[in-house]
Design an enzyme around this catalytic site. Structure first.
Site, mmCIF file in Angstrom:
data_model
loop_
_atom_site.group_PDB
_atom_site.id
_atom_site.type_symbol
_atom_site.label_atom_id
_atom_site.label_comp_id
_atom_site.label_asym_id
_atom_site.label_seq_id
_atom_site.Cartn_x
_atom_site.Cartn_y
_atom_site.Cartn_z
ATOM 1 N N SER A 144 19.817 -35.053 -9.095
ATOM 2 C CA SER A 144 20.117 -36.025 -10.141
ATOM 3 C C SER A 144 21.488 -35.692 -10.713
ATOM 4 O O SER A 144 22.017 -34.590 -10.516
ATOM 5 C CB SER A 144 19.065 -35.932 -11.251
ATOM 6 N N TYR B 98 13.361 -32.137 -17.355
ATOM 7 C CA TYR B 98 13.914 -32.821 -16.183
ATOM 8 C C TYR B 98 15.248 -32.195 -15.781
ATOM 9 O O TYR B 98 15.505 -31.949 -14.599
ATOM 10 C CB TYR B 98 14.080 -34.299 -16.516
#
Length: 256
Positions: free
Chosen positions: A148, A161
């Protein structure tokens, strides 16, 4: 020239295990691999009826592997089951992921644990087991992890995350070092802000969506299909000398 280019990305006879293949990024990457000739084993906790239909319409085989990655305790069983259904695994795409948003001072430990279990722990377990499998079957394997932008940045309200995706990037590099002598490449794709279920809340927030779009040089949210060329490149036989990389597909977000 066309035959040469087609050959660079020809995955005929290959088997790809794709986690999170039910929808979104995982489904798009599964379909791209199928279009290149690979048979697909989709792994997830929910039925993947649409993905199965689309893969089979392409003319490739689809096997559904049901597994809750939040509670994964025996990756070897999953990999062996995939082999029995589809044959030896050539490509592993670790795409499944979840996100929990809250201020760092208020994040529940249960949310922290769930995000790390799905996004990092299960990814390591499946990669470890699949690598053993590839070595045993003498496959020139490809492991492709989905990282990401938050493998490079901290973000806000997404501490677990961000920690998990930083871990994915580091694990990708560590595994690449150890598995290269076995003929297995390990790389990652870092998507930018994509139009998926994980970003639905952001896209519905008019102010936040406008702020995000203002920073993306291309001026739009990414689409799952935007990952097709990246996953094909990293899965291709012709990319045998590419390992330990994190390929960003972000519309230019990181360079602004």
């Amino acid at each position: 020239m066309s035959n040469f280019l087609a050959g660079l990305f020809d995955l005929t006879g290959k088997v790809a295990l794709v986690t999170g293949a039910r929808s979104g990024l995982g489904q798009a990457m599964a379909l791209a691999l199928a279009q290149a000739g690979a048979d697909i084993a989709g792994l997830g906790s929910s039925p993947m009826t649409e993905t199965a239909r689309l893969v089979e319409r392409i003319g490739r085989n689809f096997a559904e592997i049901r597994c809750d990655l939040a509670a994964l305790d025996d990756a070897d069983e999953v990999v062996c089951g995939t082999t029995q259904e589809s044959g030896p695994i050539d490509i592993l795409v670790n795409c499944a992921g979840i996100i929990r948003r809250s201020p760092v001072t208020e994040m529940a430990l249960g949310d922290w644990d769930e995000v790390l279990d799905v996004n990092l722990r299960s990814l390591f377990m499946l990669s470890q087991s699949t690598a053993r499998h590839m070595i045993a079957y003498q496959r020139a394997g490809r492991i492709i992890n989905v990282a990401s932008l938050l493998a490079f940045q901290g973000g806000t309200r997404v501490a677990a995350y961000a920690a998990a995706k930083h871990g994915v990037a580091g694990l990708t590099r560590a595994m690449a070092n150890e598995l290269a002598p076995k003929g297995i490449t390990v790389n990652a794709i870092a998507p930018g802000y994509m139009a998926t279920a994980n970003t639905e809340a952001l896209r519905e927030d008019a102010q936040r969506s406008a702020e995000i779009l203002a920073r993306i040089p291309m001026g739009r949210w990414g689409a799952p299909d935007d990952l097709a060329t990246a996953v094909l490149f990293l899965a291709a036989p012709a990319s045998a000398y590419v390992t330990g990389t994190v390929v960003t597909v972000d519309g230019g977000w990181l360079v602004r």
